[in-house]
Design a protein around this motif. Sequence first.
Motif, short mmCIF file in Angstrom:
data_model
loop_
_atom_site.label_atom_id
_atom_site.label_comp_id
_atom_site.label_asym_id
_atom_site.label_seq_id
_atom_site.Cartn_x
_atom_site.Cartn_y
_atom_site.Cartn_z
N PRO A 166 12.70 -5.16 -1.76
CA PRO A 166 12.33 -6.01 -0.62
C PRO A 166 11.24 -5.39 0.26
CG PRO A 166 14.72 -5.90 -0.85
CD PRO A 166 14.15 -4.86 -1.76
N LEU A 167 11.23 -4.06 0.38
CA LEU A 167 10.21 -3.40 1.19
C LEU A 167 8.81 -3.71 0.67
CD1 LEU A 167 9.43 -1.27 3.38
CD2 LEU A 167 9.65 0.47 1.58
N PHE A 168 8.65 -3.65 -0.67
CA PHE A 168 7.33 -3.85 -1.25
C PHE A 168 6.99 -5.33 -1.45
CE2 PHE A 168 7.63 0.62 -1.88
CZ PHE A 168 6.33 1.07 -1.94
N ALA A 216 -4.28 1.97 -1.24
CA ALA A 216 -5.48 1.90 -2.09
C ALA A 216 -5.75 0.50 -2.63
CB ALA A 216 -5.37 2.89 -3.25
N GLY A 217 -5.20 -0.52 -1.97
CA GLY A 217 -5.43 -1.89 -2.40
C GLY A 217 -4.75 -2.26 -3.70
N ILE A 218 -3.77 -1.44 -4.13
CA ILE A 218 -3.05 -1.71 -5.38
C ILE A 218 -1.98 -2.76 -5.13
CG2 ILE A 218 -1.63 -0.65 -7.20
CD1 ILE A 218 -2.97 2.02 -6.53
N PRO A 225 1.35 -4.59 -4.70
CA PRO A 225 2.64 -3.99 -4.31
C PRO A 225 3.62 -3.83 -5.47
CG PRO A 225 1.96 -5.60 -2.68
CD PRO A 225 0.97 -5.71 -3.81
N LYS A 226 3.62 -4.78 -6.43
CA LYS A 226 4.53 -4.65 -7.57
C LYS A 226 4.17 -3.43 -8.43
CE LYS A 226 6.07 -9.43 -8.15
NZ LYS A 226 6.16 -10.58 -9.09
N LEU A 227 2.88 -3.15 -8.53
CA LEU A 227 2.46 -1.99 -9.30
C LEU A 227 2.81 -0.70 -8.55
CD1 LEU A 227 -0.98 -3.13 -10.76
CD2 LEU A 227 1.26 -3.14 -11.85
N LEU A 228 2.65 -0.71 -7.23
CA LEU A 228 3.07 0.45 -6.43
C LEU A 228 4.57 0.68 -6.58
CD1 LEU A 228 1.07 -0.10 -3.10
CD2 LEU A 228 0.63 1.64 -4.85
N LEU A 229 5.34 -0.39 -6.55
CA LEU A 229 6.79 -0.28 -6.75
C LEU A 229 7.09 0.25 -8.14
CD1 LEU A 229 9.72 -0.76 -5.88
CD2 LEU A 229 9.47 -3.15 -6.64
N ILE A 282 5.88 8.11 8.40
CA ILE A 282 4.43 8.19 8.63
C ILE A 282 3.67 7.25 7.70
CG2 ILE A 282 4.62 10.56 9.45
CD1 ILE A 282 3.49 11.50 6.77
N GLU A 283 4.42 6.46 6.88
CA GLU A 283 3.84 5.46 5.98
C GLU A 283 2.80 6.08 5.04
OE1 GLU A 283 2.54 2.39 8.70
OE2 GLU A 283 4.45 1.35 8.46
N ASN A 284 3.18 7.17 4.41
CA ASN A 284 2.29 7.91 3.51
C ASN A 284 2.78 7.75 2.08
OD1 ASN A 284 1.14 10.12 1.93
ND2 ASN A 284 0.40 10.92 3.89
N TYR A 285 2.13 6.86 1.33
CA TYR A 285 2.56 6.58 -0.05
C TYR A 285 2.43 7.80 -0.96
CZ TYR A 285 3.10 4.29 -4.58
OH TYR A 285 3.53 3.94 -5.83
#
Length: 409
Positions: free
Chosen positions: A33-35, A46-48, A50-54, A105-108
Amino acid sequence: MQKQQAVKALMTMMLVVLLSCAGIALPYPILAPLFINEVSPLTTFAGIHPKLLLGMLLAIYPLGVLVGSSVIGAASDIYGRKKVLMISLICAMFGYLLSAFAIVIENYPLFFVMRFITGLCEGNVSIAKAVALDLSKVLDKTRSFSLINATTYAGWLIGPLVGGFLQPYGTELAFYVAAVSLALASFFVFIFLNHQHETKAPVSFSWSNLLIKQNSIGLLKNPSIKRFFMVYLLVTLGLNAFYDFYPLWLAESFSFTPPDIGSITALLTAFMVTTSAIVVTPFKRRFGLLTGIYIGLSFLALMLFLHLIYDAKTVWFGYPLIGVAIALFNGLLPIYISEQHQDEQQGRLMGLLSTGFSLSNVVISILGSFIAVISTLWAIILGAILIVCSVILLFFITKANHEPLNVSQ
């Protein structure tokens, strides 16, 4: 070892596994849910997509477990169960603390690295399973293994339920609580685990010896182990396709919130706990190991295929049955593999199975995230197909070995 000492060692490991797995599972209903629902530097890095980041986060954690599992089980054979378990739990605790800081700090990138490090330190369930196998001369192997599995599932019941309800108070809170649970687990290991395992040799610590010569991957030189490892890999590819993507599927298909996902995960794992603690041992006596494995895997594949027709109501009836199927095969397949290779070091062998689980998680997280961009449903259906393939492969392997279906050691 006396029976009383064996029971004490088993109970200690059950408590440690409960706390450790609860800590691991706490963030589980939060990430999807966060992503999906939030826009922040963490979820748009990096504009990726969200599903790919997840998907990357889902992959990097088991990649860490993969690397850790390949050496943790083997290390416990050499340097002792208690020492290795203590180190892994404490390191994982600090990993969760830094994960919480990364969210604040919202640092991926930092969050990504910390997910790898916590995974690296959490291949320790293989040690708990090795302890259960160590105690087989005193306690029933299937019963001990089933109880370890039951507490594993109980951790996965408590963790998501607590994590889902903590989410409204801040996503990072679940990671802080996970760190506390692992601190408690390490405390109980230090105080109560007096299980004495006969180490392979009184060798001094050597990274090269551990990483190159004694890691679990070396067992794949054995052709029999390699064949069964391929079965286990297919099974866990299918299982992890479900584990990784059902929260996303529920959120997309039925607008499930984190508390909703936590609740249905708790229901799923409650049936896993009950089945493992009460049903697996008599089920094995009734059907035998092989037949029991076939029944569990076939039933699981069927229940995953039913995602094609689940709706917001029937999914609450289907997921408990998925839990039953998972507990049945997971309580029998590792025992069968262990009994086929009793001459091997069991910590190393359980480490190999944990490595296979983690490898499958990495592969399916990456592959499934690309499929999920098109349709999350088909990532789960792929899991069902892979489990069917595992059943077919197991059939041909046991047929070649002339193994009777009613094997019930």
